[in-house]
Write a protein that holds these residues in place. Structure first.
Motif, PDB file in Angstrom:
ATOM      1  N   ILE A  10      48.846  39.468  94.311  1.00 34.92           N
ATOM      2  CA  ILE A  10      48.514  39.961  92.606  1.00 34.92           C
ATOM      3  C   ILE A  10      49.178  41.225  92.785  1.00 34.92           C
ATOM      4  O   ILE A  10      48.975  42.138  93.365  1.00 34.92           O
ATOM      5  CB  ILE A  10      47.134  40.086  92.790  1.00 34.92           C
ATOM      6  N   VAL A  12      49.934  44.605  90.772  1.00 32.85           N
ATOM      7  CA  VAL A  12      49.238  45.456  89.880  1.00 32.85           C
ATOM      8  C   VAL A  12      49.912  46.846  89.537  1.00 32.85           C
ATOM      9  O   VAL A  12      50.830  47.206  90.382  1.00 32.85           O
ATOM     10  CB  VAL A  12      47.858  45.937  90.857  1.00 32.85           C
ATOM     11  N   GLY A  18      43.448  48.892  91.689  1.00 33.51           N
ATOM     12  CA  GLY A  18      43.243  47.507  92.223  1.00 33.51           C
ATOM     13  C   GLY A  18      42.462  47.340  93.466  1.00 33.51           C
ATOM     14  O   GLY A  18      41.613  46.641  93.335  1.00 33.51           O
ATOM     15  N   VAL A  21      39.037  48.024  92.271  1.00 28.88           N
ATOM     16  CA  VAL A  21      38.267  46.771  91.759  1.00 28.88           C
ATOM     17  C   VAL A  21      37.671  45.799  92.865  1.00 28.88           C
ATOM     18  O   VAL A  21      36.554  45.225  92.849  1.00 28.88           O
ATOM     19  CB  VAL A  21      39.342  45.933  90.723  1.00 28.88           C
ATOM     20  N   TYR A  22      38.646  45.631  93.942  1.00 26.13           N
ATOM     21  CA  TYR A  22      37.983  44.597  94.829  1.00 26.13           C
ATOM     22  C   TYR A  22      37.074  45.385  95.766  1.00 26.13           C
ATOM     23  O   TYR A  22      36.219  44.459  96.069  1.00 26.13           O
ATOM     24  CB  TYR A  22      39.434  44.225  95.489  1.00 26.13           C
ATOM     25  N   ALA A  24      34.794  48.259  95.108  1.00 27.39           N
ATOM     26  CA  ALA A  24      33.740  48.725  94.682  1.00 27.39           C
ATOM     27  C   ALA A  24      33.169  47.524  93.647  1.00 27.39           C
ATOM     28  O   ALA A  24      31.636  47.339  93.801  1.00 27.39           O
ATOM     29  CB  ALA A  24      33.942  49.848  93.648  1.00 27.39           C
ATOM     30  N   MET A  25      33.823  46.939  92.877  1.00 28.53           N
ATOM     31  CA  MET A  25      33.197  45.717  91.907  1.00 28.53           C
ATOM     32  C   MET A  25      33.076  44.466  92.830  1.00 28.53           C
ATOM     33  O   MET A  25      31.980  44.022  92.638  1.00 28.53           O
ATOM     34  CB  MET A  25      34.056  45.664  90.661  1.00 28.53           C
ATOM     35  N   LEU A  26      33.869  44.038  93.359  1.00 28.65           N
ATOM     36  CA  LEU A  26      33.696  42.819  94.180  1.00 28.65           C
ATOM     37  C   LEU A  26      33.185  42.851  95.409  1.00 28.65           C
ATOM     38  O   LEU A  26      32.963  42.074  96.110  1.00 28.65           O
ATOM     39  CB  LEU A  26      35.072  41.871  93.999  1.00 28.65           C
ATOM     40  N   GLY A  27      33.088  44.032  95.892  1.00 30.40           N
ATOM     41  CA  GLY A  27      32.426  44.390  97.295  1.00 30.40           C
ATOM     42  C   GLY A  27      33.035  43.787  98.446  1.00 30.40           C
ATOM     43  O   GLY A  27      32.471  43.388  99.410  1.00 30.40           O
ATOM     44  N   ALA A  28      34.431  43.705  98.367  1.00 28.74           N
ATOM     45  CA  ALA A  28      35.018  43.200  99.647  1.00 28.74           C
ATOM     46  C   ALA A  28      35.827  44.539 100.253  1.00 28.74           C
ATOM     47  O   ALA A  28      35.925  45.742 100.141  1.00 28.74           O
ATOM     48  CB  ALA A  28      36.559  42.298  99.005  1.00 28.74           C
ATOM     49  N   VAL A  46      43.180  42.572 100.876  1.00 26.08           N
ATOM     50  CA  VAL A  46      41.716  42.326 100.685  1.00 26.08           C
ATOM     51  C   VAL A  46      41.187  41.154 101.480  1.00 26.08           C
ATOM     52  O   VAL A  46      41.884  40.160 101.674  1.00 26.08           O
ATOM     53  CB  VAL A  46      41.495  41.816  99.167  1.00 26.08           C
ATOM     54  N   ILE A  53      43.909  38.519  99.886  1.00 31.41           N
ATOM     55  CA  ILE A  53      44.391  38.746  98.796  1.00 31.41           C
ATOM     56  C   ILE A  53      45.385  39.809  99.009  1.00 31.41           C
ATOM     57  O   ILE A  53      44.970  40.757  99.603  1.00 31.41           O
ATOM     58  CB  ILE A  53      43.220  39.064  97.653  1.00 31.41           C
ATOM     59  N   LEU A  55      47.225  42.890  97.117  1.00 32.20           N
ATOM     60  CA  LEU A  55      47.628  43.396  96.080  1.00 32.20           C
ATOM     61  C   LEU A  55      49.013  44.390  96.466  1.00 32.20           C
ATOM     62  O   LEU A  55      49.123  45.202  97.057  1.00 32.20           O
ATOM     63  CB  LEU A  55      46.521  44.506  95.404  1.00 32.20           C
TER      64      LEU A  55
END
Lengths: 134, 134
Positions: A10, A12, A18, A21-22, A24-28, A46, A53, A55
């Motif tokens: 991906i 970015v 980016g 996002v992965y 803190a938001m998606l917990g990865a 990630v 993934i 980035l």
């Protein structure tokens, strides 16, 4: 022929954002940034249980993802990478079937220090495909 | 929070041609087509050792991938799907962090008969993200 999905890449505009996002938001789990000047990108990985993934943020003047980000300023899915056992055999099979290999058709050493090739999106469902010999 | 990459979805204008690319050119195992009229798509699954690629062809008048294919006539990567254990907890966490959930924010039963949500691409690196509770 193709084996595992090695990664989804991906692109970015802002690697730190980016990664946040992965993480803190998606917990990865997200790796530290790795600058890859030879490939014109800075990368974080990630780590998912079954694949990665990647980035990618542009690095330097002639980043291969600069044009993609100009068209997709918020970022977006850039390519998928499939593993193959024998990249030359894979290439010869694909070329014999009429597929186009990007560049001069010779494998290059990719971002993971393994031989890679990129295949023309128009021949693969509009998707840029990387093959990596593992 | 997110677990495995459940699948990468690639929208294609012609499912038979897309399946042939993955079967004959890339040498992968590809399932028979499955019409999913409730979801407005016909699907084949490319079975990789660690995950799946879903090829999606529009089905019916109001296919959710019609606009994407109008913008990308050759097809292209449409979304990624990450597995979660608890989709309501995942949603609440994401909304609390400011992320936008598409639609009315309530999980729907997805193409695999499991609860799914879609997240706004602008909040996720320009990538449409599906969460699937497994």
């Amino acid at each position: 022929m193709i084996g595992r999905l090695n990664h989804v890449a991906i692109a970015v505009p802002d690697l730190e954002a980016g990664a946040a996002v992965y993480r803190a938001m998606l917990g990865a789990e997200v790796s530290a940034p790795q600058a890859q000047p030879k490939h014109g990108v800075t990368v974080v990985f990630v780590m998912l249980p079954n694949t990665k993934i990647e980035l990618l943020e542009p690095l330097g003047e002639d980043s291969p993802i600069a044009a993609f980000l100009a068209r997709n300023p918020a970022g977006g899915m850039h390519h998928v990478c499939y593993e193959v056992d024998d990249i030359l055999a894979a290439r010869d099979h694909l070329v014999a079937q009429g597929a186009r290999v990007l560049g001069d058709g010779e494998p290059k050493i990719g971002a993971h220090d393994k031989p890679v090739l990129f295949l023309h999106p128009k021949d693969f469902c509009g998707t840029l495909v990387e093959l990596e010999q593992v």
